[in-house]
Design an enzyme around this catalytic site. Structure first.
Site, PDB file in Angstrom:
ATOM      1  CG  ASP A 232      40.897  50.429  42.471  1.00 55.86           C
ATOM      2  OD1 ASP A 232      42.126  50.269  42.467  1.00 55.86           O
ATOM      3  OD2 ASP A 232      40.163  50.027  43.397  1.00 55.86           O
ATOM      4  CG  LEU A 233      42.729  44.707  39.782  1.00 54.39           C
ATOM      5  CD1 LEU A 233      41.930  44.215  38.586  1.00 54.39           C
ATOM      6  CD2 LEU A 233      44.195  44.271  39.623  1.00 54.39           C
ATOM      7  CG  ASP A 234      43.308  44.895  44.464  1.00 55.22           C
ATOM      8  OD1 ASP A 234      43.163  43.785  43.943  1.00 55.22           O
ATOM      9  OD2 ASP A 234      44.426  45.400  44.670  1.00 55.22           O
TER      10      ASP A 234
ATOM     11  CB  THR B 180      42.187  41.146  45.496  1.00 56.14           C
ATOM     12  OG1 THR B 180      41.947  42.511  45.241  1.00 56.14           O
ATOM     13  CG2 THR B 180      42.402  40.398  44.210  1.00 56.14           C
TER      14      THR B 180
ATOM     15  CE  LYS C  51      37.696  46.458  51.296  1.00 59.60           C
ATOM     16  NZ  LYS C  51      36.229  46.388  51.219  1.00 59.60           N
ATOM     17  N   GLY C  52      43.024  50.203  49.094  1.00 56.33           N
ATOM     18  CA  GLY C  52      43.602  51.280  48.299  1.00 56.33           C
ATOM     19  C   GLY C  52      44.959  51.755  48.805  1.00 56.33           C
TER      20      GLY C  52
ATOM     21  NE  ARG D 107      53.266  44.152  48.054  1.00 54.26           N
ATOM     22  CZ  ARG D 107      53.976  43.678  47.040  1.00 54.26           C
ATOM     23  NH1 ARG D 107      55.197  43.239  47.232  1.00 54.26           N
ATOM     24  NH2 ARG D 107      53.467  43.636  45.821  1.00 54.26           N
TER      25      ARG D 107
ATOM     26  CB  SER E  92      45.566  48.839  40.220  1.00 50.60           C
ATOM     27  OG  SER E  92      45.816  48.068  41.379  1.00 50.60           O
ATOM     28  CB  ALA E  93      47.770  50.956  44.853  1.00 48.21           C
ATOM     29  CB  SER E  94      47.738  45.773  43.060  1.00 51.79           C
ATOM     30  OG  SER E  94      48.326  44.487  43.091  1.00 51.79           O
TER      31      SER E  94
ATOM     32  CG  ASN F  91      50.900  41.039  43.423  1.00 54.24           C
ATOM     33  OD1 ASN F  91      51.871  40.387  43.065  1.00 54.24           O
ATOM     34  ND2 ASN F  91      50.766  41.492  44.658  1.00 54.24           N
TER      35      ASN F  91
ATOM     36  CE  LYS G 211      44.564  54.103  43.008  1.00 54.68           C
ATOM     37  NZ  LYS G 211      43.665  52.951  42.834  1.00 54.68           N
TER      38      LYS G 211
ATOM     39  CD  GLU H  37      40.025  53.940  43.572  1.00 51.32           C
ATOM     40  OE1 GLU H  37      39.567  53.343  44.548  1.00 51.32           O
ATOM     41  OE2 GLU H  37      41.197  53.794  43.187  1.00 51.32           O
ATOM     42  CG  ASP H  38      37.453  49.611  46.296  1.00 48.74           C
ATOM     43  OD1 ASP H  38      38.406  50.073  45.631  1.00 48.74           O
ATOM     44  OD2 ASP H  38      37.601  48.757  47.178  1.00 48.74           O
TER      45      ASP H  38
HETATM   46  C1  BG6 Z   1      45.417  48.053  46.329  1.00 46.89           C
HETATM   47  C2  BG6 Z   1      44.689  47.312  47.443  1.00 46.89           C
HETATM   48  O1  BG6 Z   1      44.714  47.931  45.141  1.00 46.89           O
HETATM   49  O2  BG6 Z   1      46.720  47.517  46.167  1.00 46.89           O
HETATM   50  C3  BG6 Z   1      45.506  47.348  48.725  1.00 46.89           C
HETATM   51  O3  BG6 Z   1      43.410  47.904  47.651  1.00 46.89           O
HETATM   52  C4  BG6 Z   1      46.910  46.802  48.453  1.00 46.89           C
HETATM   53  O4  BG6 Z   1      44.859  46.596  49.712  1.00 46.89           O
HETATM   54  C5  BG6 Z   1      47.561  47.592  47.314  1.00 46.89           C
HETATM   55  O5  BG6 Z   1      47.709  46.911  49.621  1.00 46.89           O
HETATM   56  C6  BG6 Z   1      48.946  47.060  46.962  1.00 46.89           C
HETATM   57  O6  BG6 Z   1      48.822  45.764  46.469  1.00 46.89           O
HETATM   58  P1  BG6 Z   1      50.031  44.765  46.184  1.00 46.89           P
HETATM   59  O7  BG6 Z   1      49.399  43.675  45.366  1.00 46.89           O
HETATM   60  O8  BG6 Z   1      51.045  45.531  45.398  1.00 46.89           O
HETATM   61  O9  BG6 Z   1      50.553  44.321  47.496  1.00 46.89           O
HETATM   62 MG    MG Z   2      40.340  49.351  45.299  1.00 48.94          MG
END
Ligand code: BG6
Ligand code: MG
Length: 217
Positions: A10-12, A18, A46-47, A50, A115-117, A119, A146, A170-171
């Site tokens: 996982d990233l964040d 972040t 967390k996790g 958005r 990662s769910a992000s 970004n 997730k 994973e956190d």
């Molecule tokens: C997860 C974070 O990795 O990504 C969440 O833990 C975040 O807090 C999610 O909402 C989505 O991220 P992003 O960058 O796509 O808004």
């Molecule tokens: Mg995380």
């Protein structure tokens, strides 16, 4: 290594913290709507994706918004968030994270990001660690959040490794659940009480060794 052939990170909260930037940006957004929320409430984000994060925050503020308004709000939050992550440098990688990913690779293990992000690519680029991953699955590549295992299963598939030979780092509780639902082992990063479903819980990637992975219960 026989039992473990790949590590999926996982990233964040695992490679970089972040959460502080997510919190600042979401808080700024909440403030524009006339309310605030605590750091403890932020833990619940967390996790979480958005869109889902925004829905939780609106709920805390007792605010109702149309779907179009929600989209606008999420976009505004992301503008503020990306302004902050664009300033990130490799100095912000969490202690031992880079070294651990490198030692996995040296031991012949495959490595992936899960990662769910949306970004993720920007963050990896800012930290200068994109090249350390054989596969990168981020929020743009998945349709189920997730604790659905989709993100990790896609990672395993892209690496060409069966799920039972993968360990996920994973956190988030939902992330540990996702790993287990996908038939993988999980190393939790954080509070052992919260992450009790994981096979092992450590405080950070500086507190785990590649040798330990072979001995996970
Ligand atoms: C997860 C974070 O990795 O990504 C969440 O833990 C975040 O807090 C999610 O909402 C989505 O991220 P992003 O960058 O796509 O808004
Ligand atoms: Mg995380």
């Amino acid at each position: 290594m026989n039992n473990i052939k790949a590590c999926i990170f996982d990233l964040d909260g695992v490679i970089v913290d972040t959460a502080v930037y997510h919190y600042k940006a979401w808080r700024r957004l909440a403030n524009t709507m006339g309310f605030d929320f605590t750091e403890q409430q932020n833990e619940q984000l967390k996790g979480v994706s958005r869109v889902r994060s925004l829905q939780l925050i609106l709920g805390w503020g007792g605010v109702t918004k149309t779907e179009a308004e929600q989209e606008q709000l999420a976009t505004q939050k992301n503008i503020w968030y990306t302004e902050m992550i664009n300033q990130m440098t490799p100095a912000e990688i969490l202690p031992g994270a880079r070294e651990f990913v490198e030692s996995c690779r040296q031991a012949g293990l495959k490595t992936a990001l899960g990662s769910a992000s949306k970004n993720s690519m920007t963050i990896l680029d800012k930290l200068d660690i994109t090249h350390l991953f054989d596969a990168i699955i981020d929020g743009n590549k998945v349709s189920k959040a997730k604790p659905d295992p989709e993100v990790f299963l896609k990672g395993a598939q892209e690496l060409g490794i069966e799920p039972q030979y993968c360990v996920v780092f994973e956190d988030a509780i939902a992330g540990v659940e996702a790993a287990k639902a996908g038939g993988m082992k999980a190393v939790g990063i954080g509070d052992p009480e919260l992450l009790h479903e994981a096979n092992l819980v450590v405080s950070g990637l500086n507190k785990v060794t590649v040798e330990q992975l072979e001995m996970l219960p």
